[in-house]
Design a protein around this motif. Structure first.
Motif, PDB file in Angstrom:
ATOM      1  N   GLU A   1       3.211  11.052  -2.088  1.00 43.23           N
ATOM      2  CA  GLU A   1       2.083  10.466  -2.798  1.00 43.23           C
ATOM      3  C   GLU A   1       0.793  11.130  -2.324  1.00 43.23           C
ATOM      4  O   GLU A   1       0.759  11.748  -1.262  1.00 43.23           O
ATOM      5  N   PRO A   2      -0.277  11.013  -3.093  1.00 40.71           N
ATOM      6  CA  PRO A   2      -1.574  11.521  -2.607  1.00 40.71           C
ATOM      7  C   PRO A   2      -1.930  10.875  -1.277  1.00 40.71           C
ATOM      8  O   PRO A   2      -1.676   9.697  -1.053  1.00 40.71           O
ATOM      9  N   GLY A   3      -2.503  11.670  -0.401  1.00 34.93           N
ATOM     10  CA  GLY A   3      -2.862  11.160   0.921  1.00 34.93           C
ATOM     11  C   GLY A   3      -2.225  11.984   2.011  1.00 34.93           C
ATOM     12  O   GLY A   3      -1.476  12.927   1.749  1.00 34.93           O
TER      13      GLY A   3
ATOM     14  N   GLY B   1       0.810  -1.215   0.000  1.00 33.21           N
ATOM     15  CA  GLY B   1       0.000   0.000   0.000  1.00 33.21           C
ATOM     16  C   GLY B   1       0.838   1.257   0.000  1.00 33.21           C
ATOM     17  O   GLY B   1       2.044   1.238  -0.295  1.00 33.21           O
ATOM     18  N   ARG B   2       0.214   2.357   0.327  1.00 30.52           N
ATOM     19  CA  ARG B   2       0.858   3.661   0.307  1.00 30.52           C
ATOM     20  C   ARG B   2       1.971   3.745   1.341  1.00 30.52           C
ATOM     21  O   ARG B   2       1.827   3.283   2.474  1.00 30.52           O
ATOM     22  N   VAL B   3       3.097   4.327   0.958  1.00 32.67           N
ATOM     23  CA  VAL B   3       4.201   4.524   1.899  1.00 32.67           C
ATOM     24  C   VAL B   3       3.859   5.692   2.822  1.00 32.67           C
ATOM     25  O   VAL B   3       3.582   6.798   2.351  1.00 32.67           O
ATOM     26  N   PRO B   4       3.827   5.478   4.144  1.00 29.34           N
ATOM     27  CA  PRO B   4       3.563   6.609   5.052  1.00 29.34           C
ATOM     28  C   PRO B   4       4.638   7.670   4.895  1.00 29.34           C
ATOM     29  O   PRO B   4       5.832   7.357   4.744  1.00 29.34           O
ATOM     30  N   THR B   5       4.230   8.928   4.918  1.00 28.54           N
ATOM     31  CA  THR B   5       5.149  10.022   4.641  1.00 28.54           C
ATOM     32  C   THR B   5       5.133  11.054   5.760  1.00 28.54           C
ATOM     33  O   THR B   5       4.076  11.434   6.260  1.00 28.54           O
ATOM     34  N   VAL B   6       6.327  11.490   6.122  1.00 28.71           N
ATOM     35  CA  VAL B   6       6.523  12.509   7.148  1.00 28.71           C
ATOM     36  C   VAL B   6       7.315  13.654   6.525  1.00 28.71           C
ATOM     37  O   VAL B   6       8.251  13.422   5.755  1.00 28.71           O
TER      38      VAL B   6
END
Length: 339
Positions: free
Chosen positions: A97-99, A31-36
């Motif tokens: 990414e979007p999100g 899934g989407r890679v969590p981003t900080v």
């Protein structure tokens, strides 16, 4: 084996190009890679977060150098929290990414993070504009600072003082950032001399680790006579310091975020026991923190005992506390995404 691959890029912003470091996780789940997005302090740079990055495997970390600092040192005005927040937003839009993206700010970076978190909320503080961001996680910054009163009387209400547009910026710099302002005016004959300056600094009595060393070396700008100077100018620090205390963008954002119970509950504030010169109390004295806890009850407050304003991002104790706070916010993000 490193947990992340690191690269540095440039993105177009108002007036020129912003330098942005990006740590991409070597391994991550489906899934989407969590981003900080990490936002540094007033005379710092994105490499100061490298220790925290290592504690966040599987997470993408975006770290801009704010305009007027380090590899973005040639990027001139406008300065102030709104300008920095807009630059950071450009970096996020470019590399995330979007999100949702979790905002993390240290020192002045906390003020930038709060400003960005509150931007665009309009009249409705519960508007879903926050879907783009989570947090912010504030590391010894991002909440109103105490304003030293004339004669050394520190018994003042920071939220009231924050609205005083007649504050003397030079007095603020002398009282809160005096040692940093002195350093910015200095010239160093070599990189080793600059590192020796920090090795003798009371905030780094336990020595300079790799993260601090690399961040300080990266900060230096070479002069025509082959000497070196810190990349941030006193004028840049003065402009941003004044805006932290008296600028409208931060004050409006603080009201937007903290005026909503839902958004207030997403804020985590970590504070160090000691200040910029490792003296007690910290930049945020315990009584001030207690007053903020009473005022904003939904906010999470975490003390990092034994740390000072700088090594809260360098010591094991500080990094563990910061990483736990960020991970908790990422967990909240995942839960909300599943709803």
């Amino acid at each position: 084996m490193s947990s992340h691959d690191y690269n540095r890029y440039r993105v177009s912003v108002t007036g020129g190009e912003l330098s942005v470091g990006v740590w991409e996780p070597v391994a991550y789940g489906p899934g989407r890679v969590p981003t900080v997005c990490v936002i540094h302090g007033i005379t710092s740079n994105h490499l100061f977060f490298a220790g925290l990055v290592a504690a966040l495997p599987g997470v993408r970390i975006i770290g801009p150098d704010l305009r007027g600092r380090a590899d973005s040192r040639l990027l001139g005005p406008p300065f102030g929290m709104k300008a920095h927040a807009e630059d950071v937003l450009t970096a996020i839009d470019t590399f995330a990414e979007p999100g949702p993206v979790t905002l993390v700010g240290h020192s002045m970076g906390g003020f930038v993070a709060m400003t960005l978190a509150g931007m665009g909320a309009g009249a409705d503080p519960d508007a879903e504009v926050a879907d783009r961001f989570r947090g912010p996680v504030l590391i010894d910054g991002g909440l109103p600072l105490p304003v030293p009163a004339p004669g050394g009387d520190e018994d003042s209400d920071s939220l009231d003082d924050l609205n005083d547009n007649d504050l003397d910026t030079d007095d603020l710099i002398a009282a809160v950032l005096g040692p940093a302002a002195d350093r910015l005016s200095m010239t160093f004959a070599s990189v080793e001399e600059y590192l020796a300056f920090f090795a003798a600094h009371p905030a780094f009595v336990d020595g300079l680790d790799t993260v601090a060393t690399e961040s300080f070396v990266y900060d230096l700008a070479a002069k025509d006579d082959h000497s070196f100077q810190p990349s941030t100018s006193v004028a840049v620090m003065q402009a941003d310091s004044a805006d932290m205390y008296t600028g409208g963008a931060f004050k409006n954002a603080l009201a937007q975020v903290m005026g909503s119970q839902r958004r207030q509950a997403e804020v985590t504030f970590l504070f160090a026991e000691r200040d910029l010169i490792a003296a007690e109390p910290g930049l945020y004295p315990p009584e001030l923190v207690a007053s903020y806890q009473q005022r904003w009850e939904a906010m999470t407050v975490v003390e990092a005992p034994g740390t000072n304003h700088f090594d809260i991002l360098l010591t094991e104790t500080g990094i563990d506390a910061c990483a736990e706070a960020v991970t908790a916010r990422l967990g909240a993000t995942d839960e909300r995404d599943l709803e």
